[in-house]
Motif scaffolding. Structure first.
Motif, short mmCIF file in Angstrom:
data_model
loop_
_atom_site.label_atom_id
_atom_site.label_comp_id
_atom_site.label_asym_id
_atom_site.label_seq_id
_atom_site.Cartn_x
_atom_site.Cartn_y
_atom_site.Cartn_z
N VAL A 1 0.87 -1.19 0.05
CA VAL A 1 0.03 0.01 0.09
C VAL A 1 0.81 1.50 0.06
O VAL A 1 0.59 2.17 -0.72
CB VAL A 1 -0.86 -0.13 1.11
CG1 VAL A 1 -1.59 1.35 1.31
CG2 VAL A 1 -1.93 -1.12 0.97
N THR A 2 1.72 1.30 0.87
CA THR A 2 2.88 2.33 0.89
C THR A 2 3.61 2.43 -0.51
O THR A 2 3.47 3.83 -1.12
CB THR A 2 4.00 2.08 1.88
OG1 THR A 2 3.27 1.96 3.18
CG2 THR A 2 4.70 3.15 1.89
N GLY A 3 4.03 1.34 -1.16
CA GLY A 3 4.39 1.51 -2.57
C GLY A 3 3.43 2.01 -3.45
O GLY A 3 4.07 3.19 -4.32
N LEU A 4 2.34 1.65 -3.42
CA LEU A 4 1.44 2.10 -4.42
C LEU A 4 1.06 3.65 -4.25
O LEU A 4 0.92 4.23 -5.20
CB LEU A 4 0.12 1.35 -4.47
CG LEU A 4 0.15 -0.04 -4.79
CD1 LEU A 4 -1.04 -0.86 -4.47
CD2 LEU A 4 0.48 -0.13 -6.45
N ALA A 5 1.03 4.06 -2.83
CA ALA A 5 0.78 5.44 -2.68
C ALA A 5 1.93 6.25 -3.09
O ALA A 5 1.66 7.34 -3.45
CB ALA A 5 0.67 5.64 -1.12
N GLU A 6 3.17 5.79 -3.08
CA GLU A 6 4.31 6.63 -3.62
C GLU A 6 4.25 6.78 -4.98
O GLU A 6 4.77 7.95 -5.65
CB GLU A 6 5.57 5.90 -3.27
CG GLU A 6 5.90 6.19 -1.64
CD GLU A 6 7.32 5.45 -1.46
OE1 GLU A 6 7.59 4.51 -2.16
OE2 GLU A 6 7.43 5.39 -0.41
N GLU A 7 3.58 5.89 -5.94
CA GLU A 7 3.37 5.91 -7.29
C GLU A 7 2.23 6.73 -7.62
O GLU A 7 1.60 6.85 -8.70
CB GLU A 7 3.28 4.47 -7.76
CG GLU A 7 4.36 3.62 -7.86
CD GLU A 7 4.03 2.24 -7.93
OE1 GLU A 7 2.99 1.99 -8.58
OE2 GLU A 7 5.22 1.55 -8.07
N GLY A 8 1.14 7.00 -6.54
CA GLY A 8 0.06 7.76 -6.80
C GLY A 8 -1.21 6.91 -7.22
O GLY A 8 -2.30 7.35 -7.50
N VAL A 9 -1.15 5.61 -6.61
CA VAL A 9 -2.14 4.62 -6.97
C VAL A 9 -2.74 4.22 -5.48
O VAL A 9 -2.00 3.90 -4.57
CB VAL A 9 -1.70 3.46 -7.92
CG1 VAL A 9 -2.82 2.43 -7.86
CG2 VAL A 9 -1.03 3.94 -9.15
#
Length: 136
Positions: free
Chosen positions: A77-85
């Motif tokens: 979830v953190t990685g996706l948030a950094e990508e804006g997803v």
């Protein structure tokens, strides 16, 4: 169920025995007759924030992708948030993985440990295998 008991009473059954046959307490039947509204605790409606069935395969697809297959859902979830997803928060990720039977260790960094088995000494004849004895 109250209708079934009412029918049994019309046919001459005893109220206590009719309630026992169905598996409810006599007081429950009387409460149903006084107020037929279901007053049991708990939500009878679906959770509006729960993932829809169409979103579950997408969560599984993301979790099993080569980029995210070795990390925990909170890190996904953190990685996706950094990508804006944003797909869902971490808790639904855990729920989907658990329901799919995939909620276990997700990394390759822990190698399987080999179990140490001490050597065995087998005596093939008399006085063949000696053990050390401490005499004080």
């Amino acid at each position: 169920m109250a209708a079934i008991i009412d029918k049994a009473l019309e046919e001459g059954a005893c109220l206590t025995f009719a309630c026992d046959a169905i598996g409810i307490h006599l007081r429950t039947y009387r409460r149903w007759k006084e107020d037929p509204v279901d007053r049991r605790k708990g939500s009878q409606k679906a959770n509006s924030t729960a993932l829809r069935e169409q979103e579950r395969p997408h969560v599984l697809e993301v979790c099993t992708s080569s980029k995210y297959r070795d990390i925990a859902p909170t890190e996904i979830v953190t990685g996706l948030a950094e990508e804006g997803v944003y797909i869902a928060s971490a808790r639904p990720f855990y729920r989907v993985l658990r329901s799919a039977g995939m909620l276990n260790h997700r990394g390759n960094d822990h190698l399987a440990r080999t179990l140490y088995i001490p050597p065995e000494f087998k005596a093939t004849g008399p006085v063949d295998d000696w053990s050390c004895e401490i005499v004080g």
